[in-house]
Scaffold this motif. Structure first.
Motif, short mmCIF file in Angstrom:
data_model
loop_
_atom_site.label_atom_id
_atom_site.label_comp_id
_atom_site.label_asym_id
_atom_site.label_seq_id
_atom_site.Cartn_x
_atom_site.Cartn_y
_atom_site.Cartn_z
N ALA A 149 0.83 -1.21 0.00
CA ALA A 149 0.00 0.00 0.00
C ALA A 149 0.87 1.26 0.00
N GLN A 150 1.88 1.25 0.84
CA GLN A 150 2.78 2.41 0.92
C GLN A 150 3.54 2.60 -0.38
N SER A 151 3.87 1.52 -1.07
CA SER A 151 4.64 1.61 -2.32
C SER A 151 3.88 2.31 -3.42
N VAL A 152 2.54 2.34 -3.32
CA VAL A 152 1.75 3.05 -4.33
C VAL A 152 1.22 4.38 -3.80
N GLY A 153 1.81 4.84 -2.70
CA GLY A 153 1.52 6.18 -2.20
C GLY A 153 0.39 6.28 -1.20
N LEU A 154 -0.07 5.15 -0.66
CA LEU A 154 -1.13 5.19 0.34
C LEU A 154 -0.53 5.42 1.72
N ASP A 155 -1.30 6.04 2.58
CA ASP A 155 -0.86 6.28 3.95
C ASP A 155 -0.86 4.96 4.72
N ARG A 156 0.29 4.60 5.26
CA ARG A 156 0.43 3.29 5.91
C ARG A 156 -0.49 3.15 7.11
N GLU A 157 -0.59 4.18 7.93
CA GLU A 157 -1.40 4.06 9.14
C GLU A 157 -2.89 4.09 8.82
N GLU A 158 -3.27 4.84 7.81
CA GLU A 158 -4.68 4.81 7.39
C GLU A 158 -5.05 3.43 6.85
N ALA A 159 -4.12 2.84 6.10
CA ALA A 159 -4.35 1.49 5.58
C ALA A 159 -4.43 0.49 6.73
N ARG A 160 -3.59 0.66 7.74
CA ARG A 160 -3.60 -0.25 8.89
C ARG A 160 -4.96 -0.23 9.59
N VAL A 161 -5.55 0.95 9.70
CA VAL A 161 -6.87 1.07 10.33
C VAL A 161 -7.90 0.26 9.55
N LYS A 162 -7.82 0.31 8.21
CA LYS A 162 -8.79 -0.42 7.40
C LYS A 162 -8.66 -1.94 7.57
N LEU A 163 -7.48 -2.42 7.88
CA LEU A 163 -7.27 -3.85 8.07
C LEU A 163 -7.91 -4.37 9.36
N THR A 164 -8.21 -3.46 10.27
CA THR A 164 -8.77 -3.86 11.56
C THR A 164 -10.16 -3.30 11.80
N ASP A 165 -10.75 -2.66 10.79
CA ASP A 165 -12.06 -2.04 10.90
C ASP A 165 -13.14 -3.12 10.74
N VAL A 166 -13.82 -3.43 11.83
CA VAL A 166 -14.80 -4.52 11.82
C VAL A 166 -15.97 -4.19 10.88
N ASP A 167 -16.46 -2.97 10.93
CA ASP A 167 -17.58 -2.58 10.07
C ASP A 167 -17.20 -2.68 8.60
#
Length: 219
Positions: A149-167
């Motif tokens: 995700a970071q390699s294509v310019g995405l925010d790493r911590e924002e992406a991390r949140v999505k990996l743990t977002d139950v909803d």
């Protein structure tokens, strides 16, 4: 006159036919040229929803799933590698290659598609294909996914949140069910203009014919 054309691709990142199908689609879009302006969106499908966390040897998985011999499995891989090479995508199969569950990858892909659009989603999808098929990386591992995700310019911590977002996970499960309920049981499945579905990795000429047929049809 150029027509806008929505193209939905139901796919998995560990599906070799999905990247082959995409490459054929790109060739088809080159054939039709400025006749269409494509808007490509990717949708989640897990080939192996029950895969354990450690994954499984790819060759053994194919033999078990399809009842093929080791020789048949090797021949199938070679055929895929040859087709990929002809389309500009190099598959790097290794004897110890493993296949993994991909739900977490779909969490990122669906987030990016919804919030950032198809172009950025496609960039992430292609990076995930490369990570798995060319670099042999574990695309079920959160840190690997965050690296990609970071390699294509995405925010790493924002992406991390999505990996743990139950909803968010519940929404992706629902989207998977949506496609299954429409009798999509294998991938790729490519839907043109939200009404014409083409199964499998067809050749570029076939896709081009479908695109022209779709764009010629009355709205």
């Amino acid at each position: 006159m150029t027509q806008k054309l929505r193209i939905d691709i139901v796919s998995d990142v560990v599906c070799p036919w999905c990247i082959i199908g995409y490459r054929q689609l790109v060739k088809a879009l080159e054939i039709v040229g400025d006749e269409v302006e494509p808007d490509i969106l990717w949708h989640p499908f897990e080939l192996n929803p029950d895969m354990p966390p450690e994954g499984e040897n790819s060759g053994e998985h194919i033999q078990r799933k399809y009842g093929s011999t080791a020789e048949q499995s090797a021949q199938a891989r070679q055929r895929i590698a040859d087709m990929g090479a002809a389309l500009g995508f190099e598959f790097h199969y290794a004897p110890d290659a493993r296949i993994y569950n991909t739900f977490k990858a779909h969490l990122l892909l669906s987030w990016v598609g919804k919030d950032m659009g198809g172009a950025k989603q496609t960039e992430l999808k292609l990076a995930l294909f490369a990570a798995y098929f060319q670099q042999g990386r574990d695309v079920s591992d959160s840190e690997v996914l965050l690296d990609v995700a970071q390699s294509v310019g995405l925010d790493r911590e924002e992406a991390r949140v999505k990996l743990t977002d139950v909803d968010h996970a519940v929404r992706i499960r629902a989207e998977q069910n949506f496609w299954r309920e429409r009798d999509i049981n294998g991938v790729p499945a490519i839907i043109f203009a939200e009404k014409f579905m083409v199964p499998g990795a067809q050749d570029a000429e076939t896709f081009a014919q479908v695109i022209r047929r779709v764009t010629a049809s009355p709205a």
